[in-house]
Write a protein that holds these residues in place. Structure first.
Motif, short mmCIF file in Angstrom:
data_model
loop_
_atom_site.label_atom_id
_atom_site.label_comp_id
_atom_site.label_asym_id
_atom_site.label_seq_id
_atom_site.Cartn_x
_atom_site.Cartn_y
_atom_site.Cartn_z
N GLN A 13 -3.86 7.19 11.30
CA GLN A 13 -2.47 6.88 11.60
C GLN A 13 -2.30 6.58 13.09
OE1 GLN A 13 0.63 9.99 11.96
NE2 GLN A 13 1.60 9.00 10.22
N VAL A 14 -2.92 7.42 13.93
CA VAL A 14 -2.80 7.23 15.37
C VAL A 14 -3.40 5.89 15.79
CG1 VAL A 14 -3.48 8.10 17.62
CG2 VAL A 14 -2.79 9.70 15.81
N SER A 15 -4.56 5.55 15.23
CA SER A 15 -5.23 4.32 15.63
C SER A 15 -4.50 3.08 15.16
CB SER A 15 -6.67 4.31 15.09
OG SER A 15 -6.66 4.34 13.67
N SER A 16 -3.75 3.18 14.07
CA SER A 16 -3.05 2.00 13.56
C SER A 16 -1.91 1.59 14.47
CB SER A 16 -2.51 2.26 12.15
OG SER A 16 -1.40 3.15 12.19
N GLY A 17 -1.29 2.55 15.12
CA GLY A 17 -0.16 2.25 16.00
C GLY A 17 1.18 2.30 15.30
N TYR A 18 1.18 2.43 14.00
CA TYR A 18 2.44 2.49 13.25
C TYR A 18 3.12 3.83 13.47
CZ TYR A 18 5.64 2.47 9.25
OH TYR A 18 6.75 2.54 8.43
N GLN A 19 4.38 3.81 13.83
CA GLN A 19 5.12 5.03 14.13
C GLN A 19 6.34 5.22 13.22
OE1 GLN A 19 4.13 7.35 16.61
NE2 GLN A 19 2.28 6.10 16.40
N GLY A 20 6.32 4.56 12.08
CA GLY A 20 7.41 4.76 11.12
C GLY A 20 8.61 3.87 11.33
N TYR A 21 8.48 2.82 12.10
CA TYR A 21 9.58 1.88 12.28
C TYR A 21 9.00 0.52 12.68
CZ TYR A 21 8.83 3.00 17.22
OH TYR A 21 8.27 3.20 18.46
N LEU A 22 9.79 -0.51 12.54
CA LEU A 22 9.37 -1.85 12.94
C LEU A 22 10.59 -2.69 13.26
CD1 LEU A 22 8.61 -4.10 9.87
CD2 LEU A 22 9.33 -1.73 9.55
N ARG A 23 10.34 -3.76 13.95
CA ARG A 23 11.39 -4.75 14.17
C ARG A 23 11.39 -5.72 13.00
NH1 ARG A 23 10.72 -6.61 20.52
NH2 ARG A 23 11.03 -4.53 21.47
N VAL A 24 12.59 -6.14 12.61
CA VAL A 24 12.73 -7.12 11.53
C VAL A 24 13.61 -8.25 12.02
CG1 VAL A 24 13.63 -7.53 9.20
CG2 VAL A 24 12.48 -5.37 9.73
N ARG A 25 13.16 -9.46 11.80
CA ARG A 25 13.99 -10.61 12.14
C ARG A 25 15.34 -10.46 11.43
NH1 ARG A 25 11.78 -15.35 13.36
NH2 ARG A 25 10.32 -14.04 14.53
N LEU A 26 16.42 -10.54 12.17
CA LEU A 26 17.75 -10.22 11.66
C LEU A 26 18.06 -10.96 10.36
CD1 LEU A 26 20.39 -8.64 12.31
CD2 LEU A 26 21.21 -10.75 13.36
N GLN A 27 17.83 -12.26 10.34
CA GLN A 27 18.18 -13.04 9.16
C GLN A 27 17.28 -12.76 7.97
OE1 GLN A 27 18.35 -17.14 10.57
NE2 GLN A 27 20.49 -16.91 11.16
N GLN A 28 16.11 -12.16 8.22
CA GLN A 28 15.23 -11.82 7.10
C GLN A 28 15.71 -10.59 6.33
OE1 GLN A 28 12.95 -13.47 5.65
NE2 GLN A 28 12.93 -15.16 7.12
#
Length: 422
Positions: free
Chosen positions: A344-359
């Motif tokens: 989990q640490v190595s992947s960099g994912y922290q439980g959130y992401l940015r999403v293109r607004l219109q998507q």
């Protein structure tokens, strides 16, 4: 009765007083034929006779007297113009304010059911003796003509909606067809969202601009995916209250703390069964069907992700010029930090992401609504890192991520149906 006279246009415009009208009514209630022409107009809540004629000739120049106007309304009601219908419905008043039009109905509402019916019938019985020949029928025909207009408008709107729907099902994004087929959009669909109160308080005008610009951008997105107005009207972003005790500043490393508290509150809310839409709940509350507004997420709201707007997300919209610049935080409510998990640490994912607004109303929604078991939010995060603009999720299709048309600044990548892009 005095309550109804107080709502007369003549009284609200200080042309008469309710006590004077009541006195005339009591004097002539049992002998209406003896009332003068001037008092007839007063008890019918008409303008004076010269004003009636002036208002008639103003909207019907070819008609020289009131009797010919009434004759037309009785014999040829389908030939009445809109202004003529309006003048009859307003009882010869050329213009009425919204308050003046509602005053009489509001006065009736102040009476008890039995008293309301008795009082209104008593007044109407008296007024029926005061109308000129054909006048009551003229008013009735004007009301019928208005009803025909409303019916024609409703039929035209239904026809337009049906044509829109057929166009959407044939040419829109395929998932729109699936959304419609599931429940014909009887339920709302969309997301829950937290808005950082610090952003609102710091600059209310800027925050209002964010809302306006976001709404405009999403409208273009709906057009681009080929949605019908009916489907668009059922899209809802449910604004959730900021949890008590949750920090509002995201500087100095507190961003993860904020998301942790928002997750807790979201998970608390989704532990309840889906609740009805707020207007329906208000109706239930007024009817006494429920004792209080229930907690939980509204039916149709996605329960496997929520949105979060802070200063950075808002700035992407306010300071950006292209729709490809606009993004929003999407938060995984099931993510739990685990520093002992090396992968989990190595992947960099922290439980959130940015999403293109219109998507939010296309690829991202499809992924969370119908493919959450196959594609996790972490999978979407990984693909988002390939976005060259701001690391926001656009699509699982690499070609769509990079297929940006810089000439179309109002619409971001990967929204138009493929046939439309060819």
């Amino acid at each position: 009765m005095e309550c109804l006279f107080s709502a007369y246009v003549r009284v609200t415009r200080n042309l008469d007083d309710a006590d004077g009208l009541l006195a005339i009514f009591q004097e002539f209630e049992n002998n209406p034929s003896a009332i003068s022409a001037e008092d007839r107009a007063r008890l019918l809540d008409f303008p004076d006779l010269p004003t009636q004629l002036a208002n008639i000739t103003a909207i019907a120049p070819t008609i020289s007297n009131k009797q010919d106007f009434l004759k037309k309304a009785v014999e040829s009601p389908r030939d009445l113009s809109d202004p003529e219908i309006d003048l009859l419905l307003k009882r010869y008043w050329k213009s009425l304010t919204f308050g003046e039009q509602l005053a009489f109905e509001n006065a009736l509402d102040t009476l008890t059911d039995s008293h309301r019916t008795e009082t209104l019938q008593r007044l109407q019985k008296f007024q029926n003796h005061l109308y000129e020949q054909c006048e009551a029928k003229a008013f009735e025909n004007a009301s019928d003509a208005q009803e025909r207009q409303f019916q024609a408008m409703e039929e035209a709107m239904e026809q337009e909606e049906q044509e829109e729907l057929e166009k959407m099902l044939q040419h829109g994004q395929p998932w729109l067809r699936q959304l419609w087929q599931e429940d014909e959009c009887k339920k709302p669909w969309g997301y829950a969202m937290f808005e950082n109160p610090y952003c609102k308080a710091k600059n209310p005008d800027r925050w209002e601009s964010y809302g306006l610009k976001t709404s405009g951008s999403m409208h273009w997105a709906f057009i681009s995916i080929g949605s019908s107005s009916t489907v668009q009207s059922r899209y809802v972003v449910e604004e959730l209250d900021w949890p008590s005790g949750t920090p509002t500043l995201s500087e100095d490393g507190s961003f993860p703390v904020i998301l942790r508290e928002l997750r807790k509150h979201f998970n608390y809310l989704r532990s309840f069964p889906p609740k009805k839409e707020i207007p329906d709940l208000r109706d239930d509350l007024e009817a006494g069907n429920i004792d209080y507004m229930p907690e939980g997420l509204t039916v149709g709201t996605l329960r496997n992700v929520f949105l979060y707007v802070d200063t950075n997300a808002a700035a992407s919209v306010l300071d950006g010029h292209f729709a490809n610049n606009f993004w929003i935080w999407a938060v995984d409510p099931d993510w739990v930090a685990d520093t002992e998990n090396e992968s989990q640490v190595s992947s960099g994912y922290q439980g959130y992401l940015r999403v293109r607004l219109q998507q939010l109303i296309h690829n991202f929604y499809v992924a969370r609504r119908w493919h959450a078991d196959e594609v996790s939010l972490e999978d979407l995060w990984k693909v988002a890192q390939k976005d060259p603009h701001n690391g926001s999720f656009v699509s699982m299709d690499i070609d769509e991520i990079f297929a940006w048309d810089p000439s179309n600044w109002q619409v971001a990548n990967a929204l138009f149906p493929r046939k439309a892009r060819q």
